[in-house]
Design an enzyme around this catalytic site. Structure first.
Site, short mmCIF file in Angstrom:
data_model
loop_
_atom_site.label_atom_id
_atom_site.label_comp_id
_atom_site.label_asym_id
_atom_site.label_seq_id
_atom_site.Cartn_x
_atom_site.Cartn_y
_atom_site.Cartn_z
N GLY A 263 -44.17 -29.09 -31.69
CA GLY A 263 -44.81 -29.40 -30.41
C GLY A 263 -44.45 -30.80 -29.96
N GLY A 265 -45.19 -34.72 -29.00
CA GLY A 265 -46.07 -35.76 -29.49
C GLY A 265 -45.45 -36.55 -30.62
CB SER A 266 -46.21 -39.97 -31.73
OG SER A 266 -47.58 -39.76 -31.99
CD GLU A 288 -43.79 -24.90 -26.36
OE1 GLU A 288 -44.10 -23.75 -26.02
OE2 GLU A 288 -44.59 -25.84 -26.30
CG ASN A 378 -52.10 -32.85 -22.39
OD1 ASN A 378 -52.47 -33.61 -21.50
ND2 ASN A 378 -51.56 -33.29 -23.51
N GLY A 382 -47.73 -23.86 -25.76
CA GLY A 382 -47.14 -22.80 -26.57
C GLY A 382 -47.69 -22.74 -27.98
CE LYS A 402 -61.38 -43.29 -27.68
NZ LYS A 402 -62.21 -42.89 -26.60
#
Lengths: 500, 500
Positions: A263, A265-266, A288, A378, A382, A402
């Site tokens: 997916g 993202g970091s 994807e 978001n 997928g 946080k």
């Protein structure tokens, strides 16, 4: 020369300004636009729409592949053009509007949107706006950096607007493999049997008479915002690579692993990056979004082939890769998202799916979308297509957020996108929980022990012990305090109880 | 004559008593047994196992197709033979034991179990115990009233015990279509393209040298417990048939509808029964369990073909249908459950999936399994395979239980088996909510208005209004009281507040 890119001469007459083209889109219409994770989005017509709305208020339903770049969702939200939006977004301004209930957002598995359109359970698509590299002699559309849902939008739409982006490299031509499932009840198997299968056409075949406007643009795709790997994401990558090595030693996988999906993202990026220094080789991706890490793996000689629905790169990677696209092209394919994410193909190939969890509960149910159980981040994207049908569904998250005020491992997730049945492995920087073949009580023990941050571990263990003792069941819980951590964080700013 | 049923003469030597055969199963083994929704279960060896445990304590992991009949799960639980159990059960005694944490129960999508075994992520299978109608000349196993996971159990197991059930009609031969997906990474598409596709063998092909024992039985399958349609289930059926008629009028379906799947239970049965007097015709089923209603639809001339993984009938229907099996045989096929429930095939065919919800929340998330969020009822079964990949995922439930003390529509379900993404339609006796293309806030309004029982409607509407007002978000909730109805029911016996 425009003729190099618009090869059906009759279409040269259709070239017009974005504002003129935008006039084809009217109040109440459903519009399908290209764009998947900021790649290959229509860039000029949506902005012209927003401009027109300043003097002539109107609203549309906007369906895309996935998220858009170039601030398009923001601009369309601010101009109040956006009434309904699906199936995914990642824009700060739109997010706020949909969480206020001003825009109706329908969060869908990315493989499913065009099925619903094709079977007329949603739609119809009045106008499709598709970014193109070129238009063939037959009027076929050659997409740019994403395919997404563009092919089906163009095929189903009454009218098609093409954004011919002369800033996109001509070498994109030949990268795409456009396959549309045949019509039920006579649907045939999708013939993709390996990541490098090519089963369709290199362009979107439509009747050129439907092409109502061509707008010439040269604006770039928005680049991906990447975060460099940090100690936590590297630790997550390390745990996962060690686990996959263990699977190889057990003889369940070879050093080629299985087709990989990761997916956005970091963390996912760090995991893929970590494969560069792994013992694995001749890897393939059936994913994807192809991100920086795909090209880093190519350059490191680790990756044999990558299939995706879009190419979304950082500015630096974009500048490096796009001029050299021809060197990668034989090892790449971009497919419609219903094929890249199709349950049929995913189950057949046996993908290792790596996706990011927003939070995960002690039984391995995953929330991917709703902050606090209520506010959309978001969308599921997928992740459900992949996790459900994967050979192995892996979810990664840092154990804290946080500065420790939030634990990403909680007693019960207040929104479930992926339930225990689909979550095989959970990884945080603290460790990895291999949940395969375990009952919920066993899952809880290993998730609490391996994945929870030490500052929350005893708190989680205490909840679990009391749930077993006081309530029992297949999946012990205390409903009266299942969300106590979330409520405490809402009230005090931290999930941790005040120090005594 | 036993030779008619055991056609490979060398195997006649393997005939032995259940107790002798049961000795092949030892402490700590993983055993795969036939049986799917009480049909075609191994009946003699498990009882012999339980008997042996009285003097020689031992434990096994038991994997089946789905639920068993003949009190087998009860007997194995009481004798403490059962340590781990998957992927489904529906036994009262086992249920209590697993909810006490004494038996580890792994609740799985029914299509997935054999994938995990085949890829060695679970297992290995030490012994398979498979009920058979006959053994072919080549040593192939002809199953009885179910296929379930039997084929893969027998293929993967080190040793195979066959329960040759001479009480099962010989006419079952030819009913089965045994297809096993080819091995990754060279897996081919599953060639099923219609409910009546036959793509495999009429028997389970195994090396006869693995057949270690044959036990002859003649005990019957347990019959299904059926409940006659009542006013509520008839109302649910009526709403659904009216909705499907509406879809036909809109041109989205024809009067043939689409291949139908229906879960177990009185509501699904009432819905199928309701099709007898509907305008629909030439129907097909692509389901997992074929129940009384399948044969009623055949007899009414409404059903053209039915594909399933088992035949589970009431005693009356069993007595009527089994002697006449030859009259139905050309219109029936039984498949391995990974094929009957396969995402690839379901998505291709475009099934209308009708399953029962235990409870459903105002946003259309469904709990199918966990009473009060903690205590397992039966398991998710095939409902996830079907709902996720269906053309249309429909969930049915009565709006009330326990004389109105429980509402089946609640603010938030305390366990999610099917989330909003997979739930297209919800039906109760009060009405039907068509959720396709709706955002969560819209889903809530239509579910509350159409599905909630009048005695809970204002309570649900009040929760929703306050969640929108006080908290907002894509999916408004008040976490502090999301489970207040469940907690009130636990405390007072009713989800309704005490009258003022």
């Amino acid at each position: 020369m425009l003729q190099d890119r618009i090869r059906l001469p009759a279409l040269l007459d259709k070239v017009m300004s974005p504002a003129e083209a935008a006039l084809l889109i009217r109040d109440g219409m459903t519009v399908g636009m290209s764009g998947f994770t900021r790649a290959g989005d229509a860039k000029a017509v949506p902005l012209a729409l927003a401009e027109r709305a300043a003097t002539e208020p109107f609203g549309i339903t906007l369906i895309t592949g996935a998220s858009l770049g170039n601030g398009i969702d923001e601009v369309l939200t601010r101009s109040h053009v956006l009434k309904r939006r699906l199936p995914f977004q990642s824009d700060r301004v739109l997010r706020a509007a949909l969480n206020r209930g001003e825009v109706m957002f329908i969060d869908q598995h990315l493989s499913e949107t065009v099925e619903l359109l094709r079977s007329r359970q949603m739609g119809p698509i009045d106008v499709a706006v598709v970014e193109a590299t070129a238009i063939t002699r037959e009027g076929g559309i050659i997409p740019t950096t994403s395919v997404g849902n563009s092919a089906t939008f163009a095929i189903l739409a009454e009218k098609v607007i093409i954004e011919l982006n002369i800033g996109q490299p001509a070498e994109l031509e030949g990268l795409h493999d456009i396959y549309i499932p045949t019509r039920r009840p006579h649907r045939e198997p999708i013939p993709v049997v390996a990541p490098d299968s090519r089963v369709g056409l290199p362009f979107i075949p439509i009747d050129p008479a439907k092409i109502a406007a061509i707008v010439v643009t040269e604006r770039q795709d928005s680049s991906a915002e990447t975060t460099a790997p940090d100690a936590e994401t590297q630790a997550i990558a390390g745990h996962l690579i060690e686990f996959l090595s263990h699977e190889v030693r057990k003889g369940r996988l070879t050093n080629q692993l299985a087709p990989l999906q990761a997916g956005i993202g970091s963390i996912a990026n760090a995991v893929l990056h970590g494969l560069i220094d792994s013992p694995f080789h001749d890897l393939t991706m059936y994913s994807e979004v192809l991100q920086d890490s795909t090209f880093e793996l190519f350059d490191a000689g680790k990756l044999a082939f990558a299939s995706g629905s879009s190419i979304t790169l950082s500015a630096a990677c974009q500048a490096r890769v796009m001029p050299e696209l021809r060197n990668y092209k034989s090892r790449l394919v971009l497919r419609p998202q219903e094929v890249s994410n199709h349950p049929e193909v995913l189950r057949r190939l046996g993908v290792i799916a790596i996706n990011t969890a927003l939070e995960c509960d002690i039984y391995g149910n995953v929330n991917s979308t709703h902050v606090g159980g209520t506010h959309m981040m978001n969308g599921i994207g997928g992740s459900g297509d992949f996790a459900r049908n994967a050979y192995m569904g892996i979810f990664v998250t840092k154990s804290l957020a946080k500065d420790g005020a939030i634990s990403r491992i909680v007693p019960m997730v207040p929104h479930v996108d992926h339930n225990e049945h689909d979550v095989d492995v959970v990884v945080t920087e603290n460790g990895l929980a291999d949940l395969r073949g375990l009952a919920p009580r066993e899952r809880a023990e290993v998730i609490i022990a391996n994945c929870t941050h030490p500052s929350y571990r005893e708190l989680a263990a205490d909840y679990y012990r009391r749930a077993v003792r006081d309530h029992g069941g297949q999946t012990p819980h205390l409903l009266a305090e299942a969300y106590s951590w979330h409520l405490r964080q809402e009230a005090t700013g931290s999930m941790l109880p005040a120090a005594e």
